[in-house]
Design a protein around this motif. Structure first.
Motif, PDB file in Angstrom:
ATOM      1  N   TYR A  13       5.036  -7.432  15.887  1.00  0.00           N
ATOM      2  CA  TYR A  13       5.114  -6.335  15.085  1.00  0.00           C
ATOM      3  C   TYR A  13       6.096  -5.375  15.880  1.00  0.00           C
ATOM      4  CZ  TYR A  13       3.564  -2.437  11.975  1.00  0.00           C
ATOM      5  OH  TYR A  13       3.550  -1.495  11.311  1.00  0.00           O
ATOM      6  N   VAL A  16       4.115 -10.905  -0.250  1.00  0.00           N
ATOM      7  CA  VAL A  16       3.385 -11.699   0.927  1.00  0.00           C
ATOM      8  C   VAL A  16       2.268 -11.103   1.377  1.00  0.00           C
ATOM      9  CG1 VAL A  16       4.679 -10.816   2.702  1.00  0.00           C
ATOM     10  CG2 VAL A  16       3.889 -12.849   3.045  1.00  0.00           C
ATOM     11  N   THR A  17       2.240  -9.561   1.363  1.00  0.00           N
ATOM     12  CA  THR A  17       1.078  -8.897   1.620  1.00  0.00           C
ATOM     13  C   THR A  17       0.727  -7.874   0.628  1.00  0.00           C
ATOM     14  OG1 THR A  17       1.988  -7.282   3.147  1.00  0.00           O
ATOM     15  CG2 THR A  17       1.296  -9.313   4.059  1.00  0.00           C
ATOM     16  N   PHE A  24       0.910  -1.214  -0.112  1.00  0.00           N
ATOM     17  CA  PHE A  24      -0.043  -0.049  -0.103  1.00  0.00           C
ATOM     18  C   PHE A  24       0.784   1.282  -0.041  1.00  0.00           C
ATOM     19  CE2 PHE A  24      -1.903   2.927   3.520  1.00  0.00           C
ATOM     20  CZ  PHE A  24      -2.768   3.738   2.467  1.00  0.00           C
ATOM     21  N   LEU A  25       1.736   1.550   1.250  1.00  0.00           N
ATOM     22  CA  LEU A  25       2.377   2.681   1.054  1.00  0.00           C
ATOM     23  C   LEU A  25       3.409   2.683   0.168  1.00  0.00           C
ATOM     24  CD1 LEU A  25       2.831   3.421   4.906  1.00  0.00           C
ATOM     25  CD2 LEU A  25       1.299   4.232   3.571  1.00  0.00           C
ATOM     26  N   ASP A  50      10.050  -6.850  -3.566  1.00  0.00           N
ATOM     27  CA  ASP A  50       9.052  -7.168  -2.841  1.00  0.00           C
ATOM     28  C   ASP A  50       8.802  -8.755  -2.990  1.00  0.00           C
ATOM     29  OD1 ASP A  50       6.278  -5.426  -1.831  1.00  0.00           O
ATOM     30  OD2 ASP A  50       6.163  -7.554  -1.551  1.00  0.00           O
ATOM     31  N   ASN A  51       8.405  -9.458  -1.941  1.00  0.00           N
ATOM     32  CA  ASN A  51       8.015 -10.600  -1.870  1.00  0.00           C
ATOM     33  C   ASN A  51       6.662 -11.214  -2.447  1.00  0.00           C
ATOM     34  OD1 ASN A  51       7.068 -10.459   0.375  1.00  0.00           O
ATOM     35  ND2 ASN A  51       8.478 -12.220   1.474  1.00  0.00           N
ATOM     36  N   ASP A  77      12.852 -11.700  -1.458  1.00  0.00           N
ATOM     37  CA  ASP A  77      12.407 -11.792  -0.152  1.00  0.00           C
ATOM     38  C   ASP A  77      13.774 -11.076   0.586  1.00  0.00           C
ATOM     39  OD1 ASP A  77      12.247 -12.173   2.672  1.00  0.00           O
ATOM     40  OD2 ASP A  77      11.389 -14.219   2.216  1.00  0.00           O
ATOM     41  N   VAL A  78      13.486  -9.819   1.335  1.00  0.00           N
ATOM     42  CA  VAL A  78      14.565  -9.309   1.850  1.00  0.00           C
ATOM     43  C   VAL A  78      15.349  -9.781   3.098  1.00  0.00           C
ATOM     44  CG1 VAL A  78      13.848  -6.968   0.880  1.00  0.00           C
ATOM     45  CG2 VAL A  78      13.291  -7.428   3.124  1.00  0.00           C
ATOM     46  N   THR A 130      -2.300   5.539   8.531  1.00  0.00           N
ATOM     47  CA  THR A 130      -2.595   6.072   7.104  1.00  0.00           C
ATOM     48  C   THR A 130      -3.653   5.044   6.347  1.00  0.00           C
ATOM     49  OG1 THR A 130      -0.249   6.792   7.204  1.00  0.00           O
ATOM     50  CG2 THR A 130      -1.283   6.791   5.022  1.00  0.00           C
ATOM     51  N   ARG A 172      -7.856  -3.592   8.903  1.00  0.00           N
ATOM     52  CA  ARG A 172      -7.733  -2.408   9.293  1.00  0.00           C
ATOM     53  C   ARG A 172      -8.908  -1.477   9.268  1.00  0.00           C
ATOM     54  NH1 ARG A 172      -1.703  -0.618   7.362  1.00  0.00           N
ATOM     55  NH2 ARG A 172      -1.833  -2.141   5.304  1.00  0.00           N
ATOM     56  N   LYS A 201       9.748  -3.942  15.020  1.00  0.00           N
ATOM     57  CA  LYS A 201      10.048  -2.517  14.560  1.00  0.00           C
ATOM     58  C   LYS A 201      10.811  -1.916  15.747  1.00  0.00           C
ATOM     59  CE  LYS A 201       7.552  -2.116  10.982  1.00  0.00           C
ATOM     60  NZ  LYS A 201       8.091  -1.782   9.551  1.00  0.00           N
TER      61      LYS A 201
HETATM   62  P1  NAD Z   1       1.725  -3.734   2.912  1.00  0.00           P
HETATM   63  O1  NAD Z   1       1.305  -5.018   3.782  1.00  0.00           O
HETATM   64  O2  NAD Z   1       0.701  -3.069   2.132  1.00  0.00           O
HETATM   65  O3  NAD Z   1       2.976  -3.457   2.395  1.00  0.00           O
HETATM   66  C1  NAD Z   1       4.245  -4.022   2.977  1.00  0.00           C
HETATM   67  C2  NAD Z   1       4.599  -4.579   1.884  1.00  0.00           C
HETATM   68  O4  NAD Z   1       6.137  -5.618   2.255  1.00  0.00           O
HETATM   69  C3  NAD Z   1       3.912  -5.949   0.912  1.00  0.00           C
HETATM   70  O5  NAD Z   1       4.230  -5.568  -0.411  1.00  0.00           O
HETATM   71  C4  NAD Z   1       4.631  -7.235   1.385  1.00  0.00           C
HETATM   72  O6  NAD Z   1       4.655  -8.127   0.243  1.00  0.00           O
HETATM   73  C5  NAD Z   1       6.054  -6.643   1.515  1.00  0.00           C
HETATM   74  N1  NAD Z   1       6.849  -7.450   2.170  1.00  0.00           N
HETATM   75  C6  NAD Z   1       6.637  -8.226   3.521  1.00  0.00           C
HETATM   76  N2  NAD Z   1       7.765  -8.981   3.920  1.00  0.00           N
HETATM   77  C7  NAD Z   1       8.788  -8.807   2.901  1.00  0.00           C
HETATM   78  C8  NAD Z   1       9.864  -9.538   2.804  1.00  0.00           C
HETATM   79  N3  NAD Z   1      10.458 -10.396   3.611  1.00  0.00           N
HETATM   80  N4  NAD Z   1      10.827  -9.326   1.600  1.00  0.00           N
HETATM   81  C9  NAD Z   1      10.148  -8.398   0.412  1.00  0.00           C
HETATM   82  N5  NAD Z   1       9.010  -7.697   0.694  1.00  0.00           N
HETATM   83  C10 NAD Z   1       8.220  -7.959   1.913  1.00  0.00           C
HETATM   84  O7  NAD Z   1       1.667  -2.628   4.115  1.00  0.00           O
HETATM   85  P2  NAD Z   1       1.991  -0.831   4.249  1.00  0.00           P
HETATM   86  O8  NAD Z   1       0.592  -0.386   5.129  1.00  0.00           O
HETATM   87  O9  NAD Z   1       2.012  -0.457   3.034  1.00  0.00           O
HETATM   88  O10 NAD Z   1       3.091  -0.591   5.113  1.00  0.00           O
HETATM   89  C11 NAD Z   1       4.429  -0.377   4.553  1.00  0.00           C
HETATM   90  C12 NAD Z   1       5.294  -0.229   5.897  1.00  0.00           C
HETATM   91  O11 NAD Z   1       4.922   1.061   6.632  1.00  0.00           O
HETATM   92  C13 NAD Z   1       5.569  -1.358   6.797  1.00  0.00           C
HETATM   93  O12 NAD Z   1       6.858  -1.528   7.257  1.00  0.00           O
HETATM   94  C14 NAD Z   1       4.471  -0.813   7.884  1.00  0.00           C
HETATM   95  O13 NAD Z   1       4.924  -1.368   9.260  1.00  0.00           O
HETATM   96  C15 NAD Z   1       4.866   0.791   7.908  1.00  0.00           C
HETATM   97  N6  NAD Z   1       3.715   1.255   8.567  1.00  0.00           N
HETATM   98  C16 NAD Z   1       2.415   1.353   7.633  1.00  0.00           C
HETATM   99  C17 NAD Z   1       1.337   2.193   8.472  1.00  0.00           C
HETATM  100  C18 NAD Z   1       0.082   2.191   7.723  1.00  0.00           C
HETATM  101  O14 NAD Z   1      -0.783   2.776   8.412  1.00  0.00           O
HETATM  102  N7  NAD Z   1      -0.035   1.798   6.617  1.00  0.00           N
HETATM  103  C19 NAD Z   1       1.642   2.711   9.667  1.00  0.00           C
HETATM  104  C20 NAD Z   1       2.737   2.463  10.341  1.00  0.00           C
HETATM  105  C21 NAD Z   1       3.885   1.920   9.711  1.00  0.00           C
END
Ligand code: NAD
Length: 313
Positions: free
Chosen positions: A145, A34-35, A11-12, A31-32, A56-57, A175, A186, A149
């Motif tokens: 989680y 996974v989500t 998403f972000l 990106d892997n 996969d990082v 966000t 969420r 972090k």
């Molecule tokens: P999201 O799940 O949409 O995105 C996370 C991405 O990371 C996904 O595309 C997933 O496939 C990828 N990913 C996960 N594990 C991986 C790995 N081992 N190797 C490669 N890729 C991997 O979530 P988001 O809401 O976009 O969040 C993105 C980041 O921002 C995260 O680190 C999250 O903790 C942080 N964050 C988000 C929010 C929010 O409100 N959206 C708030 C606080 C922090």
């Protein structure tokens, strides 16, 4: 600028990749899935400055050529995801962050860690300033989680102080916006999906717990400003307008013009009772503050959800 975005198909991450390309950077998205999903960046694939690599990082990360900036956003982020993927979440917060820092060190690049307001846990200080250490239950279900972090923040700090890496921490507060998944658990995507399907909106507890929600465009502006600042952080990026979860549900009903009812359900374990960023530092340091009003951000998000398949779980 050549930027590596880990988790760039999420998403972000997908919004960040888009903004970086608009700003003239070259973007390598790792990106892997996974989500996240390649669909989130499908509209960027034709851009000559964009590359998507399935990676996969938590495995070894190797990137040929120069890198100026690493934005480490890879991590499951919604409670539904990290409760389903507890070990992956801990691994990407620890080993994934370690590899991202290794890449930044090798390339002499700046690194920004996407940390979270969840490092404050169920806070006893309100609103939350960056120097508050938090109130986290390490062995509760959310610990995978929150502690992942917190460990990532410690790692970033160690690489900064002992290895000279130009690394910084942003603490992102809730966000919302287009490309959230309707079943990610969420509150906002859940309420919008339920409202559009004319199902009851499931509000946890009595709905008096608060959240402060930031529209994704504002968040991306804040993250990019922080990356450019060279500041170590941590810096809170979020919208300080605080609302009860019940009010969020009521506003979703109004924005979707839905007749759904509100149904109160059990509060999840360790659910924070209040959440609001102190954004004084972001304003002073980055000249940043959110500008998209809640009603407008919500309307954009609802519009986007109207075009998405909502039935499949
Ligand atoms: P999201 O799940 O949409 O995105 C996370 C991405 O990371 C996904 O595309 C997933 O496939 C990828 N990913 C996960 N594990 C991986 C790995 N081992 N190797 C490669 N890729 C991997 O979530 P988001 O809401 O976009 O969040 C993105 C980041 O921002 C995260 O680190 C999250 O903790 C942080 N964050 C988000 C929010 C929010 O409100 N959206 C708030 C606080 C922090």
């Amino acid at each position: 600028m050549r930027v590596v975005v880990t988790g760039g198909a999420g998403f972000l991450g997908s919004h960040l990749c888009q903004r970086l390309l608009e700003n003239g950077s070259e973007v390598l998205c790792l990106d892997n899935f996974v989500t996240g999903s390649a669909d989130n960046v499908a509209h960027l694939m034709a851009h000559p400055g964009f590359r998507l690599v399935h990676c996969d990082v938590t495995n070894f990360v190797h990137v040929p050529g120069k890198v100026d900036l690493v934005l480490h956003f890879a991590s499951p982020a919604s409670p539904v995801d990290y409760l389903k993927l507890p070990i992956d979440t801990l691994k990407v917060g620890a080993v994934g962050t370690w590899h991202a820092l290794g890449l930044a060190k090798e390339k002499g690049a700046r690194l920004v860690l996407a940390s979270t307001s969840e490092v404050y846990g169920d806070p006893q200080v309100h609103p939350q300033p960056e120097d508050y250490w938090g109130h986290v239950n390490p062995i509760g279900p959310r610990g995978v989680y929150d502690e992942g972090k917190r460990y990532g923040e410690a790692l970033v700090t160690a690489y900064r102080t002992s290895e000279g890496v130009d690394a910084g921490i942003v603490r992102i507060f809730n966000t919302y916006g287009p490309r959230m998944r309707p079943y990610d658990g969420r509150a906002i995507p859940t309420f919008i999906r339920q409202a559009l399907l004319n199902q009851p909106l499931t509000v946890a507890g009595d709905g008096s717990q608060t959240r402060s929600v930031c529209y994704v465009d504002d968040l991306v502006t804040g993250v990019v400003a922080f990356a450019e600042s060279g500041h170590p952080g941590p810096v809170n990026i979020g919208n300080p307008q605080e609302m009860s979860v019940l009010r969020i549900a009521e506003d979703v009903l109004a924005a979707t013009r839905s007749d759904s009812e509100i149904k109160l359900v059990d509060l999840p374990t360790d659910d924070p009772k209040v959440r609001r960023p102190d954004t004084t530092l972001a304003r002073r340091l980055l000249g940043w503050e959110p500008v998209v009003p809640w009603e407008q951000g919500l309307a954009h998000t609802v519009e986007w959800f109207r075009g998405v398949e909502l039935e499949a779980g």
